[in-house]
Design a protein around this motif. Structure first.
Motif, PDB file in Angstrom:
ATOM      1  N   ALA A 137       0.827  -1.208   0.000  1.00  0.00           N
ATOM      2  CA  ALA A 137       0.000   0.000   0.000  1.00  0.00           C
ATOM      3  C   ALA A 137       0.858   1.253   0.000  1.00  0.00           C
ATOM      4  CB  ALA A 137      -0.924  -0.009   1.219  1.00  0.00           C
ATOM      5  N   GLN A 138       1.925   1.232   0.782  1.00  0.00           N
ATOM      6  CA  GLN A 138       2.794   2.398   0.860  1.00  0.00           C
ATOM      7  C   GLN A 138       3.530   2.652  -0.452  1.00  0.00           C
ATOM      8  OE1 GLN A 138       2.940   4.790   2.694  1.00  0.00           O
ATOM      9  NE2 GLN A 138       4.960   5.740   2.622  1.00  0.00           N
ATOM     10  N   GLU A 139       3.857   1.600  -1.177  1.00  0.00           N
ATOM     11  CA  GLU A 139       4.509   1.771  -2.477  1.00  0.00           C
ATOM     12  C   GLU A 139       3.634   2.574  -3.428  1.00  0.00           C
ATOM     13  OE1 GLU A 139       7.495   0.760  -3.970  1.00  0.00           O
ATOM     14  OE2 GLU A 139       8.149   0.490  -1.899  1.00  0.00           O
ATOM     15  N   VAL A 140       2.326   2.425  -3.273  1.00  0.00           N
ATOM     16  CA  VAL A 140       1.387   3.154  -4.131  1.00  0.00           C
ATOM     17  C   VAL A 140       1.046   4.525  -3.549  1.00  0.00           C
ATOM     18  CG1 VAL A 140      -0.938   3.150  -5.122  1.00  0.00           C
ATOM     19  CG2 VAL A 140       0.375   1.022  -5.014  1.00  0.00           C
ATOM     20  N   GLN A 141       0.758   4.579  -2.264  1.00  0.00           N
ATOM     21  CA  GLN A 141       0.191   5.775  -1.659  1.00  0.00           C
ATOM     22  C   GLN A 141       1.211   6.814  -1.194  1.00  0.00           C
ATOM     23  OE1 GLN A 141      -2.942   5.017  -2.876  1.00  0.00           O
ATOM     24  NE2 GLN A 141      -3.681   6.115  -1.088  1.00  0.00           N
ATOM     25  N   ARG A 142       2.370   6.360  -0.753  1.00  0.00           N
ATOM     26  CA  ARG A 142       3.384   7.269  -0.202  1.00  0.00           C
ATOM     27  C   ARG A 142       2.804   8.095   0.940  1.00  0.00           C
ATOM     28  NH1 ARG A 142       7.863   4.775  -1.832  1.00  0.00           N
ATOM     29  NH2 ARG A 142       7.850   4.445  -4.099  1.00  0.00           N
ATOM     30  N   SER A 143       2.172   7.404   1.867  1.00  0.00           N
ATOM     31  CA  SER A 143       1.504   8.045   2.990  1.00  0.00           C
ATOM     32  C   SER A 143       2.497   8.484   4.061  1.00  0.00           C
ATOM     33  CB  SER A 143       0.495   7.070   3.612  1.00  0.00           C
ATOM     34  OG  SER A 143      -0.003   7.558   4.825  1.00  0.00           O
ATOM     35  N   GLY A 144       2.082   9.486   4.838  1.00  0.00           N
ATOM     36  CA  GLY A 144       2.886   9.898   5.970  1.00  0.00           C
ATOM     37  C   GLY A 144       2.737   8.966   7.150  1.00  0.00           C
ATOM     38  N   PHE A 145       1.805   8.004   7.045  1.00  0.00           N
ATOM     39  CA  PHE A 145       1.576   7.030   8.118  1.00  0.00           C
ATOM     40  C   PHE A 145       1.596   5.627   7.512  1.00  0.00           C
ATOM     41  CE2 PHE A 145      -0.586  10.991   9.094  1.00  0.00           C
ATOM     42  CZ  PHE A 145      -0.080  11.297  10.354  1.00  0.00           C
ATOM     43  N   PRO A 146       2.749   5.155   7.073  1.00  0.00           N
ATOM     44  CA  PRO A 146       2.830   3.902   6.316  1.00  0.00           C
ATOM     45  C   PRO A 146       2.423   2.653   7.070  1.00  0.00           C
ATOM     46  CG  PRO A 146       5.014   4.678   6.937  1.00  0.00           C
ATOM     47  CD  PRO A 146       4.066   5.788   7.238  1.00  0.00           C
ATOM     48  N   ASP A 147       2.486   2.665   8.393  1.00  0.00           N
ATOM     49  CA  ASP A 147       2.138   1.461   9.155  1.00  0.00           C
ATOM     50  C   ASP A 147       0.644   1.381   9.472  1.00  0.00           C
ATOM     51  OD1 ASP A 147       4.807   0.654   9.223  1.00  0.00           O
ATOM     52  OD2 ASP A 147       5.210   1.857  11.026  1.00  0.00           O
ATOM     53  N   ALA A 148      -0.093   2.442   9.168  1.00  0.00           N
ATOM     54  CA  ALA A 148      -1.494   2.503   9.564  1.00  0.00           C
ATOM     55  C   ALA A 148      -2.371   1.517   8.797  1.00  0.00           C
ATOM     56  CB  ALA A 148      -2.030   3.919   9.376  1.00  0.00           C
ATOM     57  N   TYR A 149      -1.950   1.119   7.593  1.00  0.00           N
ATOM     58  CA  TYR A 149      -2.758   0.200   6.792  1.00  0.00           C
ATOM     59  C   TYR A 149      -2.942  -1.143   7.482  1.00  0.00           C
ATOM     60  CZ  TYR A 149      -1.577   3.667   3.244  1.00  0.00           C
ATOM     61  OH  TYR A 149      -1.410   4.846   2.555  1.00  0.00           O
ATOM     62  N   ALA A 150      -1.987  -1.525   8.324  1.00  0.00           N
ATOM     63  CA  ALA A 150      -2.015  -2.847   8.948  1.00  0.00           C
ATOM     64  C   ALA A 150      -3.251  -3.050   9.820  1.00  0.00           C
ATOM     65  CB  ALA A 150      -0.755  -3.063   9.778  1.00  0.00           C
ATOM     66  N   GLN A 151      -3.768  -1.977  10.421  1.00  0.00           N
ATOM     67  CA  GLN A 151      -4.901  -2.133  11.343  1.00  0.00           C
ATOM     68  C   GLN A 151      -6.184  -2.563  10.631  1.00  0.00           C
ATOM     69  OE1 GLN A 151      -6.244   1.705  13.044  1.00  0.00           O
ATOM     70  NE2 GLN A 151      -5.010   2.690  11.442  1.00  0.00           N
ATOM     71  N   HIS A 152      -6.203  -2.475   9.297  1.00  0.00           N
ATOM     72  CA  HIS A 152      -7.390  -2.843   8.533  1.00  0.00           C
ATOM     73  C   HIS A 152      -7.223  -4.167   7.791  1.00  0.00           C
ATOM     74  CE1 HIS A 152      -8.507   1.233   9.476  1.00  0.00           C
ATOM     75  NE2 HIS A 152      -7.456   1.695   8.819  1.00  0.00           N
ATOM     76  N   GLU A 153      -6.158  -4.886   8.085  1.00  0.00           N
ATOM     77  CA  GLU A 153      -5.854  -6.094   7.324  1.00  0.00           C
ATOM     78  C   GLU A 153      -6.910  -7.173   7.510  1.00  0.00           C
ATOM     79  OE1 GLU A 153      -2.220  -9.324   6.655  1.00  0.00           O
ATOM     80  OE2 GLU A 153      -1.819  -7.381   7.611  1.00  0.00           O
ATOM     81  N   THR A 154      -7.381  -7.389   8.733  1.00  0.00           N
ATOM     82  CA  THR A 154      -8.377  -8.437   8.964  1.00  0.00           C
ATOM     83  C   THR A 154      -9.656  -8.158   8.195  1.00  0.00           C
ATOM     84  OG1 THR A 154      -7.501  -8.994  11.148  1.00  0.00           O
ATOM     85  CG2 THR A 154      -9.780  -9.622  10.686  1.00  0.00           C
ATOM     86  N   LEU A 155     -10.170  -6.941   8.306  1.00  0.00           N
ATOM     87  CA  LEU A 155     -11.371  -6.568   7.578  1.00  0.00           C
ATOM     88  C   LEU A 155     -11.166  -6.753   6.079  1.00  0.00           C
ATOM     89  CD1 LEU A 155     -13.670  -3.505   8.103  1.00  0.00           C
ATOM     90  CD2 LEU A 155     -12.605  -3.867   5.869  1.00  0.00           C
ATOM     91  N   ALA A 156     -10.037  -6.272   5.580  1.00  0.00           N
ATOM     92  CA  ALA A 156      -9.768  -6.345   4.142  1.00  0.00           C
ATOM     93  C   ALA A 156      -9.682  -7.785   3.657  1.00  0.00           C
ATOM     94  CB  ALA A 156      -8.479  -5.593   3.821  1.00  0.00           C
ATOM     95  N   ARG A 157      -9.033  -8.646   4.422  1.00  0.00           N
ATOM     96  CA  ARG A 157      -8.909 -10.051   4.030  1.00  0.00           C
ATOM     97  C   ARG A 157     -10.266 -10.751   4.006  1.00  0.00           C
ATOM     98  NH1 ARG A 157      -3.923 -12.509   3.991  1.00  0.00           N
ATOM     99  NH2 ARG A 157      -2.151 -11.304   4.810  1.00  0.00           N
ATOM    100  N   LEU A 158     -11.076 -10.494   5.003  1.00  0.00           N
ATOM    101  CA  LEU A 158     -12.379 -11.153   5.080  1.00  0.00           C
ATOM    102  C   LEU A 158     -13.263 -10.769   3.899  1.00  0.00           C
ATOM    103  CD1 LEU A 158     -13.083 -10.793   8.912  1.00  0.00           C
ATOM    104  CD2 LEU A 158     -12.691 -12.926   7.674  1.00  0.00           C
ATOM    105  N   PHE A 159     -13.354  -9.478   3.621  1.00  0.00           N
ATOM    106  CA  PHE A 159     -14.193  -9.047   2.510  1.00  0.00           C
ATOM    107  C   PHE A 159     -13.588  -9.440   1.162  1.00  0.00           C
ATOM    108  CE2 PHE A 159     -16.394  -6.394   5.626  1.00  0.00           C
ATOM    109  CZ  PHE A 159     -17.704  -6.566   5.214  1.00  0.00           C
ATOM    110  N   ALA A 160     -12.286  -9.381   1.046  1.00  0.00           N
ATOM    111  CA  ALA A 160     -11.654  -9.761  -0.222  1.00  0.00           C
ATOM    112  C   ALA A 160     -11.891 -11.231  -0.526  1.00  0.00           C
ATOM    113  CB  ALA A 160     -10.154  -9.465  -0.175  1.00  0.00           C
TER     114      ALA A 160
END
Length: 286
Positions: A137-160
């Motif tokens: 995600a960070q490779e695409v977004q270049r966010s100032g909070f690169p570790d924040a995506y991890a907190q949504h991994e469970t939700l994302a995996r389940l729906f995906a």
């Protein structure tokens, strides 16, 4: 980039259930689950956007991993909402910045454009399928909070997993009943949304006992096994039901019935239902 907290299980919109009987209010939400203890939820607006992202994933023939990355990113950036504000000039589901070459303000607030732009960038990341979600995600977004995506991994995996058909009958929505107007307009609404989200497919209209059904053959999608593609399309139909007025979805001998409200779940198709004789790779919407 605009940070956001995950809405797990509690996300939803409180509405009254009008299914021809009195009852408690329904918290409208769509749920993806792996088991009784592992589940996540989105409200109807979020679910509609997640379904759109998933449909584009399917249309492009991308792996479920790509969808997991996209959903985790969208959840962090906008709570999977198409917002018209953000950090600096960030806009839309993925909080893309026109000043950074993502497109015009109008384009990045078009969820179809924004999703394709995200994937255009993701597929250029060498080895993204094997990366941690935060890294990809960070490779695409270049966010100032690169570790924040991890907190949504469970939700994302389940729906995906559910929205790509790998986990059958794992996505269900619990909604108030569609209005008479919504039911009447359902066939047109579904076909319009289908043309946008899954343009490879077409819906054939049928009448049964005075009710209109749409029958979709998923084989034009190619790639995946028809059975898995059918579950992906069926899950898309359920996740967009609040927006299209859909009341039931049938696939592979299973049916989701919106009239069940807060108790809605995938159940065996009744023997006298037209979907009972549908071949593999068919989704029926009513």
């Amino acid at each position: 980039m605009l940070g956001a907290l995950a809405l797990v299980i509690t996300a939803g919109v409180l509405v009254w259930n009008h299914v021809g009987r009195s009852g408690p209010p329904i918290v409208q939400r769509c749920i993806a689950s792996a088991d009784a203890e592992t589940a996540a939820a989105l409200d109807p607006e979020q679910a509609g956007n997640a379904a759109l992202i998933a449909a584009i994933t399917t249309e492009r023939g991308l792996p479920a991993r790509a969808l997991t990355i996209a959903l985790a990113t969208a959840m962090q950036e906008s709570k999977i909402r198409n917002i018209d504000y953000g950090d600096r000039d960030s806009l839309g589901i993925f909080q893309q910045r026109p000043s950074q070459g993502w497109g015009t303000e109008e384009q990045v607030q078009d969820p179809h454009y924004a999703t394709n732009a995200f994937y255009d960038a993701l597929v250029q990341v060498d080895g993204y399928q094997d990366m941690e979600i935060t890294v990809a995600a960070q490779e695409v977004q270049r966010s100032g909070f690169p570790d924040a995506y991890a907190q949504h991994e469970t939700l994302a995996r389940l729906f995906a997993s559910g929205l790509t058909g790998y986990s059958e009958a794992s996505v269900v929505c619990r909604l108030g009943a569609a209005t008479e107007v919504e039911r009447a307009e359902m066939p047109e609404a579904v076909q319009e949304r289908l043309a946008l989200d899954l343009p490879s497919l077409a819906a054939e209209q049928e009448e049964h006992d005075g009710a209109t059904h749409l029958r979709i053959d998923v084989t034009p999608l190619g790639g995946a096994e028809p059975g898995r593609s059918a579950w992906a399309v069926a899950s898309w139909a359920v996740m967009t039901a609040e927006l299209t007025g859909v009341s039931e979805v049938s696939v592979a001998g299973q049916q989701w019935d919106r009239a069940d409200g807060a108790n809605a779940a995938w159940q065996p198709v009744p023997e006298d239902h037209p979907a009972a004789g549908d071949p593999v790779g068919t989704v029926r919407i009513g």
